[in-house]
Scaffold this motif. Structure first.
Motif, mmCIF file in Angstrom:
data_model
loop_
_atom_site.group_PDB
_atom_site.id
_atom_site.type_symbol
_atom_site.label_atom_id
_atom_site.label_comp_id
_atom_site.label_asym_id
_atom_site.label_seq_id
_atom_site.Cartn_x
_atom_site.Cartn_y
_atom_site.Cartn_z
ATOM 1 N N UNK A 20 0.662 -0.992 0.110
ATOM 2 C CA UNK A 20 0.152 -0.156 -0.314
ATOM 3 C C UNK A 20 0.670 1.139 0.448
ATOM 4 N N UNK A 21 0.659 2.366 -0.809
ATOM 5 C CA UNK A 21 1.688 3.454 -0.560
ATOM 6 C C UNK A 21 1.322 3.980 1.250
ATOM 7 N N UNK A 22 0.331 4.171 1.501
ATOM 8 C CA UNK A 22 0.684 4.438 2.897
ATOM 9 C C UNK A 22 2.120 4.021 3.735
ATOM 10 N N UNK A 23 2.587 2.357 3.246
ATOM 11 C CA UNK A 23 2.746 2.202 4.075
ATOM 12 C C UNK A 23 4.565 2.127 3.306
ATOM 13 N N UNK A 24 4.873 2.565 2.223
ATOM 14 C CA UNK A 24 5.917 3.120 2.075
ATOM 15 C C UNK A 24 6.978 4.287 2.107
ATOM 16 N N UNK A 43 -3.566 -0.200 -4.886
ATOM 17 C CA UNK A 43 -4.603 -0.134 -3.893
ATOM 18 C C UNK A 43 -4.749 -1.722 -3.022
ATOM 19 N N UNK A 44 -5.603 -1.687 -2.097
ATOM 20 C CA UNK A 44 -5.301 -3.304 -1.363
ATOM 21 C C UNK A 44 -5.469 -4.158 -3.146
ATOM 22 N N UNK A 45 -7.404 -3.470 -3.611
ATOM 23 C CA UNK A 45 -7.699 -4.710 -4.485
ATOM 24 C C UNK A 45 -6.546 -5.088 -5.570
ATOM 25 N N UNK A 46 -6.210 -3.905 -6.402
ATOM 26 C CA UNK A 46 -5.049 -4.327 -7.318
ATOM 27 C C UNK A 46 -4.140 -5.471 -6.950
#
Length: 291
Positions: free
Chosen positions: A98-102, A128-131
């Motif tokens: 996820x972007x937020x984990x980067x 995103x999670x779905x992707x």
């Protein structure tokens, strides 16, 4: 055209002698001669000029040898790349998150792993999670990091950590005078959310529903920094994890007293798909379990 014919041709071209080439290849001379003849028939042209017991590459053989040398070199490189990839002490891990984990989590995780395994490299991507889940299903990536997922056959998800979510407001917002509030305190505020399909957005929607709140969403972003930046300029409020990047912005995190707001981050991979040893080693390092 078969692979052994290519190898036979290369050896004959280098030695320009059938007997010597047959000895190097550990086959009989008649078998080698037949193989070269079949190759020439398939190509529709002679590759050698026969002069008694000696042979010499003709112009067509010389052209073909150049391509053969390149092909064999590429295949050898490919073999070495595969050996490196399956070597748990070097290899490459395909990791998406996820972007937020980067912002903090993934860089710290990789740095910690490479401190023990410095020759391991990573192929990183964000989505995103779905992707991410779809990429795991299709085998485009080895491992993914994202928030809680619904059980799915063939995909294993192991929880790693749970982190609180905070209401984020501008330092100049009236709610900034408080340290904690209920989620319904922002029911009438313009809300800045992440886009649909992101794990944090799914959790946010669920928490608002639990609190009986229908948020007025004015913007949907793709990363925490953008969302927090908009909050800092008093364009709305948000619900985010307490990542360090917030400390550099003009925002204040408020603890949510009701309902309890948190998200669980986990690591996922496809159990019925081949995972290179280096990926398994990384999974074991992250989860503390034998994979």
């Amino acid at each position: 055209m078969e692979w052994h014919q290519i190898q036979y041709f290369q050896t004959v071209a280098r030695t320009q002698h059938f007997t010597r080439a047959a000895e190097l290849l550990s086959i009989s001379q008649p078998a080698l001669s037949r193989s070269i003849s079949r190759l020439e028939e398939e190509l529709g042209v002679l590759l050698f000029e026969r002069q008694g017991r000696t042979i010499v590459l003709n112009q067509y053989g010389q052209r073909f040898l150049q391509r053969v040398e390149r092909a064999i070199q590429e295949i050898e490189i490919g073999k070495q790349e595969i050996l490196d990839a399956i070597d748990p002490d070097r290899g490459n891990v395909s990791l998406a998150f996820l972007h937020s984990l980067g912002i903090e989590f993934v860089p710290e995780l990789i740095s910690s792993f490479q401190a023990h395994h410095p020759q391991v490299t990573f192929q990183l991507s964000q989505a995103s999670s779905d992707v991410l889940l779809d990429q795991i299903r299709t085998g485009r990536i080895d491992i993914a990091l994202f928030a809680t997922m619904q059980p799915e056959d063939g995909i294993r998800w192991e929880p790693l950590l749970t982190e609180d979510l905070y209401i984020i407001v501008s330092n100049h917002h009236p709610l900034a005078a408080f340290d904690e509030v209920e989620l319904k305190a922002i029911a009438n505020e313009p809300f800045i959310a992440l886009k649909r399909g992101y794990g944090l957005r799914n959790i946010t929607d669920k928490l608002f529903k639990e609190a009986g709140v229908s948020p007025h969403i004015t913007f949907e972003g793709e990363d925490i920094s953008t969302v927090a930046g908009l909050v800092a300029t008093k364009l709305g409020v948000s619900l985010l994890p307490g990542v360090k990047v917030l400390e550099t912005m003009q925002v204040k995190p408020l603890r949510v007293t009701s309902p309890h707001c948190s998200r669980t981050i986990g690591i996922a991979w496809k159990e019925d798909r081949y995972l290179p040893p280096v990926a398994k080693r990384f999974l074991a390092f992250v989860t503390g379990k034998d994979i």
